[in-house]
Design a protein around this motif. Structure first.
Motif, short mmCIF file in Angstrom:
data_model
loop_
_atom_site.label_atom_id
_atom_site.label_comp_id
_atom_site.label_asym_id
_atom_site.label_seq_id
_atom_site.Cartn_x
_atom_site.Cartn_y
_atom_site.Cartn_z
N LYS A 38 0.85 -1.20 0.00
CA LYS A 38 0.00 0.00 0.00
C LYS A 38 0.88 1.25 0.00
N ALA A 39 0.22 2.42 -0.22
CA ALA A 39 0.93 3.70 -0.23
C ALA A 39 2.14 3.65 -1.17
N VAL A 47 4.66 -1.25 -7.86
CA VAL A 47 4.74 -2.25 -8.93
C VAL A 47 6.07 -3.00 -8.88
N ARG A 48 7.16 -2.25 -8.80
CA ARG A 48 8.47 -2.90 -8.80
C ARG A 48 8.69 -3.72 -7.53
N VAL A 49 8.26 -3.18 -6.39
CA VAL A 49 8.40 -3.91 -5.13
C VAL A 49 7.56 -5.19 -5.17
N ALA A 50 6.33 -5.07 -5.70
CA ALA A 50 5.44 -6.24 -5.76
C ALA A 50 6.09 -7.34 -6.58
N ALA A 64 -4.32 -0.85 0.30
CA ALA A 64 -5.36 -0.17 1.08
C ALA A 64 -6.54 0.24 0.21
N THR A 65 -6.27 0.68 -1.02
CA THR A 65 -7.35 1.26 -1.81
C THR A 65 -7.55 0.52 -3.13
N VAL A 66 -8.73 0.71 -3.71
CA VAL A 66 -9.04 0.12 -5.01
C VAL A 66 -8.07 0.66 -6.08
N GLU A 67 -7.77 1.94 -6.00
CA GLU A 67 -6.85 2.54 -6.97
C GLU A 67 -5.49 1.84 -6.95
N GLU A 68 -5.01 1.56 -5.74
CA GLU A 68 -3.72 0.88 -5.61
C GLU A 68 -3.77 -0.50 -6.24
#
Ligand code: PLP
Length: 372
Positions: A38-39, A47-50, A64-68
Motif C-alpha cells: 500500500k501507499a 509495482v516494482r516492489v510487488a 489499502a485502496t481500489v486505486e492501488e
C-alpha cells in the motif's frame, strides 16, 4: 544525456528480495506471506516492489485502496491481491472485473458484492475483518461468528479468510497484545464450532511476524520490514533486514557567506564565521519534513554536514565543514551510506518526531525513483 532531476530515491530490489526471504524464514513452512505494498509500496514504488517480492516468494499482495489494486493489475500483476479494509460499495463491479479480494465488515457491502457477483455469473472471495481490540475497523470479536454465519447465506460471495490487526504488536510482553490474540482465537474457534470454516486465518503485521511466532497462524502480512526498516526499536537485532531506500541528491550551488549572514526563509540560522553553504534541490514537497530544519545532517564527501536554515518546499541548505571541498554536482546522501558513514531512515524519523513508516512514504511523494 537524458534529463535527470538532481534528487531521487534509489531502491534496492535485491534488498526487498532478501527481506522477503529472511521474514519467510521466521515462519513455519507453508505459512502464506502477504507483501503489503500500500501507499505506493511505502514510497518505494508498488509495482516494482510487488514483482520483486513475488519473485522472492511472497504469495499475495496487500493494498489499502481500489486505486492501488488497479495500478498493480494494470501493470500486469496477476497475483492474489487483497484490499485490507472494506472499500465503498460503488467499487463492487471493479472488484469482480479485476479479481480483487475485498475485506468485508458490513452486511450492506457483502450483499452489494454478492449481487454484483451473481450478475457477473461467478463467485468472489472475501476476507472478514475482526476487531479484536484496536477499535479501528472490523466486526467486534463477539459478533464475528454470527456475522460470518449470516454471510454464508449471501449468494455469490465466499469467505476465503478471517483476520485481525494488532494495536501493540511491537511492545514486548504486552497484555493488550495477548488479549487481542486470545479474543481473535476465541472468535475463530466459535466459527469452527458453528460449522463456518474461517479459511486463511491471519493477524501478524511486521512486528508480530518478527516477535510473535504464536501469532503467525496461516499467513503473515509484512509491510515495513519488507522495505528493510524495523517496525520499532524493539525488533532491532532480531532479524537481518536490509534497508531498500537510499535518498540522494546533487549539490546545485556552492557559495561563501560572511559572518552574521542568515540563510533561507526567516534567516533562522546565521553564520558564526565566514562559511561555505551548499544548496540541495529537494524539500518538504519531496518528503524532507520541515520540522527537520536545523536538525538533520546529510552526507557529502563522506562526512556529516549540518543542514541549516528552514527546509523549503523544493530546496534546503547545508553548511560545508572546512575539512572538505564541495562542488556543484557532488553527491549528497540524506538516507543511506556514503564512504564509512551512514544515515538511517530511523534517525530522520526520530528527528522529525515520527516513525520510519511516515518518512519513507513521504519520500515517495515527488522524487523520481531509480531501481537497482
Ligand atoms: C499496513 C498493514 C499491515 C502491514 O503493517 P507493517 O507494520 O507495515 O508490517 C498489515 N496489516 C494491515 C491490516 C495493514 O493495514
Amino acid at each position: 544525456m537524458p534529463y535527470e532531476r538532481w534528487a531521487c530515491t534509489v531502491i534496492d530490489l535485491e534488498a526487498v528480495a532478501h527481506n522477503v526471504r529472511v521474514l519467510k524464514a521466521l515462519t513455519r513452512p507453508g505459512t502464506l506471506f502477504m507483501a503489503v505494498v500500500k501507499a505506493d509500496g511505502y514510497g518505494h514504488g508498488a509495482v516494482r516492489v510487488a514483482r520483486a517480492a513475488l519473485t522472492a516468494g511472497a504469495d499475495r499482495l496487500g493494498v489499502a485502496t481500489v486505486e492501488e489494486a488497479l495500478q498493480l493489475r494494470e501493470a500486469g500483476i496477476g497475483a492474489p491481491l487483497q484490499l485490507m479494509s472494506e472499500p465503498p460499495a460503488s467499487s463492487v463491479d471493479l472488484l469482480l472485473e479485476h479479481d480483487l479480494i475485498p475485506t468485508v465488515t458490513t452486511g450492506a457491502f457483502a450483499r452489494a458484492l454478492g449481487r454484483s457477483a451473481v450478475a457477473h455469473g461467478r463467485d468472489i472471495r472475501f476476507h472478514l475483518k475482526v476487531d479484536s481490540g484496536m477499535n479501528r475497523i472490523g466486526v467486534r470479536a463477539d459478533d464475528a461468528p454470527a456475522f460470518a454465519a449470516e454471510l454464508t447465506a449471501v449468494a455469490g460471495i465466499r469467505m476465503e479468510g478471517v483476520f485481525t490487526h494488532f494495536a501493540t504488536a511491537d511492545v514486548p510482553g504486552d497484555w493488550d497484545f495477548e488479549a487481542q490474540l486470545a479474543r481473535f482465537g476465541e472468535a475463530i474457534a466459535r466459527m469452527r464450532d458453528e460449522g463456518v470454516p474461517p479459511g486463511i486465518v491471519h493477524a501478524s503485521n511486521s512486528p508480530a511476524t518478527i516477535m510473535h511466532p504464536e501469532a503467525h497462524l496461516d499467513m503473515v502480512r509484512c509491510g515495513i520490514a519488507l522495505y528493510g526498516l524495523h517496525p520499532a526499536p524493539s525488533t532491532y537485532g532480531l532479524v537481518d533486514l536490509r534497508p531498500a531506500m537510499t535518498v540522494s541528491a546533487r549539490v546545485t550551488l556552492v557559495k561563501r557567506i560572511g559572518m552574521g549572514e542568515g540563510v533561507s526563509y526567516g534567516l533562522t540560522w546565521r553564520a558564526a564565521a565566514p562559511t561555505t553553504i551548499a544548496t540541495l534541490p529537494l524539500g518538504y514537497a519531496d518528503g524532507v519534513h520541515r520540522i527537520l530544519s536545523n536538525r538533520m545532517d546529510v552526507l557529502i564527501g563522506g562526512v556529516r554536514c549540518a543542514q541549516v536554515g528552514r527546509v523549503c518546499m523544493d530546496q534546503f541548505l547545508v553548511e560545508i565543514p572546512r575539512s572538505i571541498e564541495v562542488s556543484e554536482g557532488d553527491e549528497a546522501i540524506l538516507v543511506g551510506v556514503q564512504g564509512d558513514q551512514r544515515i538511517e531512515m530511523d534517525e530522520l524519523a526520530d528527528l522529525a518526531d515520527t516513525i520510519n513508516y511516515e518518512t519513507a512514504c513521504a519520500f515517495g511523494m515527488r522524487l523520481p525513483r531509480k531501481y537497482r
